[in-house]
Design a protein around this motif. Structure first.
Motif, PDB file in Angstrom:
ATOM      1  N   SER A 247     -56.874  55.585  25.192  1.00 50.11           N
ATOM      2  CA  SER A 247     -57.850  56.055  24.213  1.00 50.11           C
ATOM      3  C   SER A 247     -58.299  57.455  24.594  1.00 50.11           C
ATOM      4  O   SER A 247     -58.560  57.725  25.764  1.00 50.11           O
ATOM      5  N   VAL A 248     -58.380  58.331  23.595  1.00 46.23           N
ATOM      6  CA  VAL A 248     -58.769  59.720  23.824  1.00 46.23           C
ATOM      7  C   VAL A 248     -60.048  60.021  23.062  1.00 46.23           C
ATOM      8  O   VAL A 248     -60.148  59.736  21.861  1.00 46.23           O
ATOM      9  N   SER A 249     -61.027  60.582  23.755  1.00 46.10           N
ATOM     10  CA  SER A 249     -62.280  61.008  23.133  1.00 46.10           C
ATOM     11  C   SER A 249     -62.251  62.524  22.993  1.00 46.10           C
ATOM     12  O   SER A 249     -62.113  63.237  23.996  1.00 46.10           O
ATOM     13  N   GLU A 250     -62.366  62.998  21.748  1.00 43.36           N
ATOM     14  CA  GLU A 250     -62.255  64.437  21.510  1.00 43.36           C
ATOM     15  C   GLU A 250     -63.034  64.838  20.259  1.00 43.36           C
ATOM     16  O   GLU A 250     -62.834  64.266  19.179  1.00 43.36           O
ATOM     17  N   SER A 251     -63.917  65.792  20.407  1.00 43.21           N
ATOM     18  CA  SER A 251     -64.633  66.415  19.278  1.00 43.21           C
ATOM     19  C   SER A 251     -65.334  65.391  18.384  1.00 43.21           C
ATOM     20  O   SER A 251     -65.358  65.527  17.153  1.00 43.21           O
ATOM     21  N   GLY A 252     -65.902  64.362  18.995  1.00 46.86           N
ATOM     22  CA  GLY A 252     -66.623  63.346  18.229  1.00 46.86           C
ATOM     23  C   GLY A 252     -65.765  62.217  17.706  1.00 46.86           C
ATOM     24  O   GLY A 252     -66.264  61.323  17.010  1.00 46.86           O
ATOM     25  N   PHE A 253     -64.470  62.218  18.028  1.00 40.02           N
ATOM     26  CA  PHE A 253     -63.556  61.165  17.597  1.00 40.02           C
ATOM     27  C   PHE A 253     -63.026  60.402  18.812  1.00 40.02           C
ATOM     28  O   PHE A 253     -62.920  60.957  19.906  1.00 40.02           O
ATOM     29  N   ILE A 254     -62.702  59.141  18.610  1.00 39.34           N
ATOM     30  CA  ILE A 254     -62.013  58.345  19.633  1.00 39.34           C
ATOM     31  C   ILE A 254     -60.765  57.771  18.977  1.00 39.34           C
ATOM     32  O   ILE A 254     -60.850  56.974  18.038  1.00 39.34           O
ATOM     33  N   TYR A 255     -59.603  58.197  19.437  1.00 35.75           N
ATOM     34  CA  TYR A 255     -58.355  57.714  18.845  1.00 35.75           C
ATOM     35  C   TYR A 255     -57.445  57.127  19.915  1.00 35.75           C
ATOM     36  O   TYR A 255     -57.578  57.404  21.108  1.00 35.75           O
ATOM     37  N   GLU A 256     -56.513  56.285  19.453  1.00 32.15           N
ATOM     38  CA  GLU A 256     -55.572  55.612  20.344  1.00 32.15           C
ATOM     39  C   GLU A 256     -54.227  56.334  20.326  1.00 32.15           C
ATOM     40  O   GLU A 256     -53.800  56.833  19.282  1.00 32.15           O
ATOM     41  N   THR A 257     -53.563  56.354  21.468  1.00 32.28           N
ATOM     42  CA  THR A 257     -52.211  56.908  21.511  1.00 32.28           C
ATOM     43  C   THR A 257     -51.152  55.806  21.505  1.00 32.28           C
ATOM     44  O   THR A 257     -49.957  56.091  21.491  1.00 32.28           O
ATOM     45  N   GLY A 258     -51.594  54.559  21.541  1.00 27.24           N
ATOM     46  CA  GLY A 258     -50.692  53.410  21.486  1.00 27.24           C
ATOM     47  C   GLY A 258     -51.210  52.422  20.453  1.00 27.24           C
ATOM     48  O   GLY A 258     -51.592  52.827  19.353  1.00 27.24           O
ATOM     49  N   PRO A 259     -51.245  51.128  20.772  1.00 27.89           N
ATOM     50  CA  PRO A 259     -51.774  50.139  19.823  1.00 27.89           C
ATOM     51  C   PRO A 259     -53.203  50.472  19.418  1.00 27.89           C
ATOM     52  O   PRO A 259     -53.988  50.978  20.223  1.00 27.89           O
ATOM     53  N   ASN A 260     -53.531  50.177  18.160  1.00 25.98           N
ATOM     54  CA  ASN A 260     -54.865  50.456  17.650  1.00 25.98           C
ATOM     55  C   ASN A 260     -55.813  49.264  17.750  1.00 25.98           C
ATOM     56  O   ASN A 260     -57.031  49.437  17.707  1.00 25.98           O
ATOM     57  N   SER A 261     -55.252  48.071  17.856  1.00 16.34           N
ATOM     58  CA  SER A 261     -56.077  46.871  17.924  1.00 16.34           C
ATOM     59  C   SER A 261     -55.226  45.700  18.378  1.00 16.34           C
ATOM     60  O   SER A 261     -54.000  45.796  18.431  1.00 16.34           O
ATOM     61  N   GLY A 262     -55.885  44.611  18.688  1.00 15.25           N
ATOM     62  CA  GLY A 262     -55.195  43.375  19.035  1.00 15.25           C
ATOM     63  C   GLY A 262     -55.682  42.258  18.133  1.00 15.25           C
ATOM     64  O   GLY A 262     -56.519  42.469  17.251  1.00 15.25           O
TER      65      GLY A 262
END
Length: 456
Positions: A45-60
């Motif tokens: 998970s990457v936190s950047e500029s007010g966003f948190i996004y995934e570089t792999g699976p998004n959910s389980g």
């Protein structure tokens, strides 16, 4: 450097981390080795500029009790997050317009996604004979029981969302064993689902909610939690050129750290959780006839795009996301509305999306340069999500050359080859997403099963 231990786990992805968690919980002696300097495999998970996004699976998905148990075990290190009812609504594209995927028989009869002929077929589904071909493709099964339009606008987009695959090439028995068993055990998808609803459930089964889940701050916090719960000192990271050999005293794992220093570890048992493509180099002593049946596993190539807007002015994001059937001939597989599902993923007035490109039937798109990927996403968002002012505040391209293994007709031979290898070489266990399913819940379940099989 030379070390000795009882158990070696090769690969610190979700399967390896889960195995390590349960081994540590049982007080076993083990070491985890990975070529990367960080644990988690593709999960990050990457936190950047007010966003948190995934570089792999998004959910389980909380689809088995092991997931429930594991999340309870690590609750002191991370907080589980599940979406509200919005997750039940999923859009499917037909002729350029979004329609909610039916969630029940009545909705299936009313939806414009299916033809009138197939709506009558759906009503007659409980009365059809069960199939007798264990190698029947998912497409063949769905045509037989539900009809062509159901395949095109329900199953095909679902398969794209899970496997990025082709239902003509996926074998139901291996790729969707629960669906295969539903027909074999009950003779009907609809009838079987109804009967299962009324079956008495024990305490553990009641906790299996089938809900989508993530963790606060992204799935990277789950990875960090497992790293802590399994013991930092049990890991050796950043090791290249890992190979395993057999000696008269067990197994020897050799590799080199980032400084070029050689490292060797002797163990009684070895657990591999790496991809099928890595096993030939990792286990050079395995007969070629076995390895070829494993390393031939096909992987879908996929590009993920994390797309964020500080202020969103497009369509209402009132669903899990939108899936796009292959028949629609678009250049994206689908889009998830991540900021609608989980908190803190975007600024208050903004939105975060996960967009997917490529898959088994559009492999050529994965080779496109970044600027052309941007143009594809811009065009699709303007046309499909009413985003007329396309000026994203983050646009991150994540390329996966070997994203998702495809469980086709050859899977039975692969599973049998693994069994024969493990039978011949005592103390060697082969795990990972080359068998046992591709979802996070599958990886967690397998990790626990492997751990229990080696605990003294």
């Amino acid at each position: 450097m030379f070390l000795e231990t009882n158990i070696i786990i090769i690969g610190a992805g979700l399967t390896g981390l889960t195995t390590a968690h349960y081994l540590n919980k049982a007080g076993e002696e083990f070491i985890v080795i990975d070529k990367k300097e960080k644990v988690g495999g593709v999960i990050n998970s990457v936190s950047e500029s007010g966003f948190i996004y995934e570089t792999g699976p998004n959910s389980g998905l909380i689809s088995n009790y092991t997931v429930v148990e594991l999340l309870e075990d690590v609750s002191g290190y991370c907080k589980v997050e599940t979406p509200g009812d919005i997750v039940k609504k999923r859009y499917v594209l037909k002729q350029g317009k979004w329609h909610a995927l039916p969630m029940g028989l009545v909705q299936a009869i009313k939806t414009p996604l299916f033809t009138t002929k197939d709506k009558f077929r759906i009503l007659g589904e409980p009365f059809r004979s069960r199939g007798n071909d264990p190698h029947e493709s998912l497409a063949e099964l769905v045509r037989r029981r539900m009809g062509e339009s159901f395949l095109d606008f329900a199953i095909d987009p679902f398969v794209l969302g899970v496997y990025s695959g082709d239902p003509e090439k996926l074998t139901t028995k291996y790729a969707f064993p629960k669906l295969y068993d539903l027909e074999q055990d009950y003779g009907s998808f609809i009838g079987g689902s109804v009967k299962k609803m009324f079956e008495k459930k024990g305490t553990e089964a009641k906790k299996v909610t089938k809900k989508v889940f993530s963790t606060k701050g992204g799935l990277g916090t789950l990875v960090s939690a497992l790293y802590k719960s399994s013991g930092h000192d049990n890991y050796i990271l950043g090791i290249d050129n890992i190979t395993v050999n057999i000696t008269d005293r067990g197994y020897i794992e050799n590799g080199k750290d980032q400084n070029g220093e050689e490292i060797s570890v002797r163990s009684k048992q070895v657990i591999t959780t790496v991809g099928a493509y890595a096993l030939e180099t990792l286990l050079p002593f395995i007969e070629k006839s076995y390895i070829e049946k494993i390393s031939s596993l096909i992987y879908a190539k996929v590009i993920g795009v994390a797309l964020g807007f500080n202020v969103w002015k497009g369509m209402k994001l009132d669903a899990f996301g939108g899936l796009i059937p292959f028949k629609e001939k678009r250049n994206i597989l689908g889009v998830l509305f991540m900021s609608s599902l989980f908190t803190g993923r975007a600024p208050e007035q903004g939105a975060l999306f996960s967009v997917f490109i490529g898959g088994m039937r559009r492999q050529e798109l994965v080779s496109l340069p970044d600027n052309e990927i941007y143009e594809i996403v811009e065009k699709e968002f303007k046309e499909l999500l009413s985003c007329h002012d396309f000026n994203p505040d983050i646009f991150k391209i994540i390329r996966h050359e070997k994203a998702i293994p495809q469980y086709g007709i050859e899977s039975g031979e692969r599973f049998e080859a693994i069994k024969q290898i493990e039978k011949k070489y005592k103390g060697l266990l082969i795990g990972g997403n080359l068998k046992g399913g591709i979802g996070m819940a599958d990886r967690i379940k397998q990790g626990r099963e492997i751990a229990l099989s080696v605990i003294c």
